[in-house]
Motif scaffolding. Structure first.
Motif, short mmCIF file in Angstrom:
data_model
loop_
_atom_site.label_atom_id
_atom_site.label_comp_id
_atom_site.label_asym_id
_atom_site.label_seq_id
_atom_site.Cartn_x
_atom_site.Cartn_y
_atom_site.Cartn_z
N MET A 136 0.95 -1.32 0.14
CA MET A 136 0.15 -0.01 0.05
C MET A 136 0.83 1.26 0.07
O MET A 136 0.53 2.18 -0.74
N ARG A 137 1.70 1.36 0.72
CA ARG A 137 2.81 2.51 0.70
C ARG A 137 3.48 2.37 -0.63
O ARG A 137 3.51 3.76 -1.16
N TYR A 138 3.90 1.36 -1.35
CA TYR A 138 4.31 1.64 -2.63
C TYR A 138 3.47 2.13 -3.54
O TYR A 138 4.03 2.98 -4.31
N ARG A 139 2.04 1.56 -3.70
CA ARG A 139 1.17 2.20 -4.43
C ARG A 139 0.85 3.74 -4.14
O ARG A 139 0.39 4.42 -4.90
N ASN A 140 1.21 4.26 -2.96
CA ASN A 140 0.86 5.56 -2.73
C ASN A 140 1.90 6.55 -3.07
O ASN A 140 1.86 7.76 -3.11
N THR A 141 3.11 6.08 -3.32
CA THR A 141 4.13 6.82 -3.90
C THR A 141 3.87 7.34 -5.49
O THR A 141 3.46 6.60 -6.31
N ASP A 142 4.50 8.42 -5.61
CA ASP A 142 4.03 9.00 -6.89
C ASP A 142 5.00 8.17 -7.99
O ASP A 142 6.30 8.18 -8.22
N ASN A 143 4.40 7.38 -8.91
CA ASN A 143 4.82 6.57 -9.70
C ASN A 143 5.30 7.26 -11.21
O ASN A 143 5.80 6.96 -12.06
N GLU A 144 4.87 8.67 -11.24
CA GLU A 144 5.28 9.33 -12.50
C GLU A 144 6.66 10.09 -12.22
O GLU A 144 7.31 10.37 -13.19
N HIS A 145 7.18 10.20 -10.92
CA HIS A 145 8.18 10.77 -10.87
C HIS A 145 9.45 10.07 -10.23
O HIS A 145 10.61 10.39 -10.20
N TYR A 146 9.02 8.68 -10.08
CA TYR A 146 10.05 7.85 -9.43
C TYR A 146 10.14 6.27 -10.01
O TYR A 146 8.96 6.09 -10.67
N LEU A 147 11.19 5.89 -10.18
CA LEU A 147 11.16 4.62 -10.70
C LEU A 147 10.86 3.44 -9.66
O LEU A 147 10.72 3.68 -8.73
N PRO A 148 10.33 2.46 -10.23
CA PRO A 148 10.00 1.45 -9.27
C PRO A 148 10.73 0.89 -8.24
O PRO A 148 10.35 0.71 -7.17
N THR A 149 12.01 0.78 -8.67
CA THR A 149 13.04 0.33 -7.66
C THR A 149 13.30 1.57 -6.70
O THR A 149 13.32 1.29 -5.40
N GLU A 150 13.11 2.83 -6.94
CA GLU A 150 13.03 3.95 -5.91
C GLU A 150 12.02 4.10 -5.06
O GLU A 150 11.86 4.41 -4.03
N ARG A 151 10.75 3.43 -5.61
CA ARG A 151 9.44 3.65 -5.08
C ARG A 151 9.42 2.47 -3.88
O ARG A 151 8.81 2.64 -2.76
N ILE A 152 10.21 1.30 -4.08
CA ILE A 152 10.18 0.09 -3.38
C ILE A 152 10.98 0.38 -2.20
O ILE A 152 10.83 0.25 -0.95
N VAL A 153 12.18 1.20 -2.63
CA VAL A 153 13.01 1.74 -1.44
C VAL A 153 12.40 2.70 -0.32
O VAL A 153 12.58 2.66 0.79
N MET A 154 11.81 3.76 -1.02
CA MET A 154 10.86 4.55 -0.28
C MET A 154 9.82 3.80 0.53
O MET A 154 9.70 4.42 1.85
N ALA A 155 9.22 2.94 -0.09
CA ALA A 155 8.12 2.36 0.63
C ALA A 155 8.83 1.44 2.00
O ALA A 155 8.25 1.39 2.99
N SER A 156 9.91 0.69 1.56
CA SER A 156 10.47 -0.10 2.55
C SER A 156 11.16 0.89 3.84
O SER A 156 10.87 0.44 5.12
#
Length: 170
Positions: A136-156
């Motif tokens: 859910m945290r991964y989904r709530n991150t901005d997917n337009e400005h971040y790569l999937p790898t960056e999003r998972i690191v931010m969520a983690s």
């Protein structure tokens, strides 16, 4: 028996004794008799047998139920497979490490019958909760400005302190 009645040798001998008694009664008037073994070793053997069956049923029910819930929550068929796969792998790794440490530190050749059962329940139940938080945290991150790898690191990193705190408390 000439061994510890709670030990593995004694509990394993229960099945052998039952089979020998049944074989000995074949062809006699007692050939259809029910053979039972009593005592501490027999009780422990029965408990292990029932617990083993309960563990398999519980694991199947949990995996199927959690899988269906994850499909509903994630709206995906693939993410639940990944989540459950990593949780089962983590469980097997944790159980293996526990078994090795028990053997090395405590000098015991086996874990108690209930260790795998309750470890599975705790690790899978808590693991799926934190996996849902992560998804859910991964989904709530901005997917337009971040790569999937960056999003998972931010969520983690966002849920990492909660997970670590819970692990320390447990």
């Amino acid at each position: 028996l000439n061994s510890n009645p709670s030990g593995g040798r004694a509990t394993n001998a229960v099945n052998d004794l039952t089979n020998v008694a049944k074989y000995s009664l074949k062809g006699t008037k007692l050939g259809n008799a029910t053979v039972v073994v009593g005592g501490q070793s027999s009780k422990i053997n029965d408990t292990k047998t029932v617990a083993g069956g309960d563990f398999i049923r519980t694991a199947i029910i949990m995996i199927v139920g959690i899988g269906l819930a994850l499909i509903y929550v994630t709206r995906s068929l693939l993410q639940p497979v990944y989540v459950l796969g990593t949780l089962v792998t983590a469980y097997l790794a944790a159980l293996s490490i526990t078994h090795v440490l028990t053997r090395l530190i405590l000098g015991r050749p086996m874990l108690t019958w209930n260790t795998p059962f309750f470890s599975f329940i705790m690790l899978i139940a808590l693991g799926v909760d934190y996996s849902i938080f992560l998804i859910m945290r991964y989904r709530n991150t901005d997917n337009e400005h971040y790569l999937p790898t960056e999003r998972i690191v931010m969520a983690s990193s966002a849920i990492g302190t909660v997970v670590i705190s819970a692990a320390i408390i447990l």
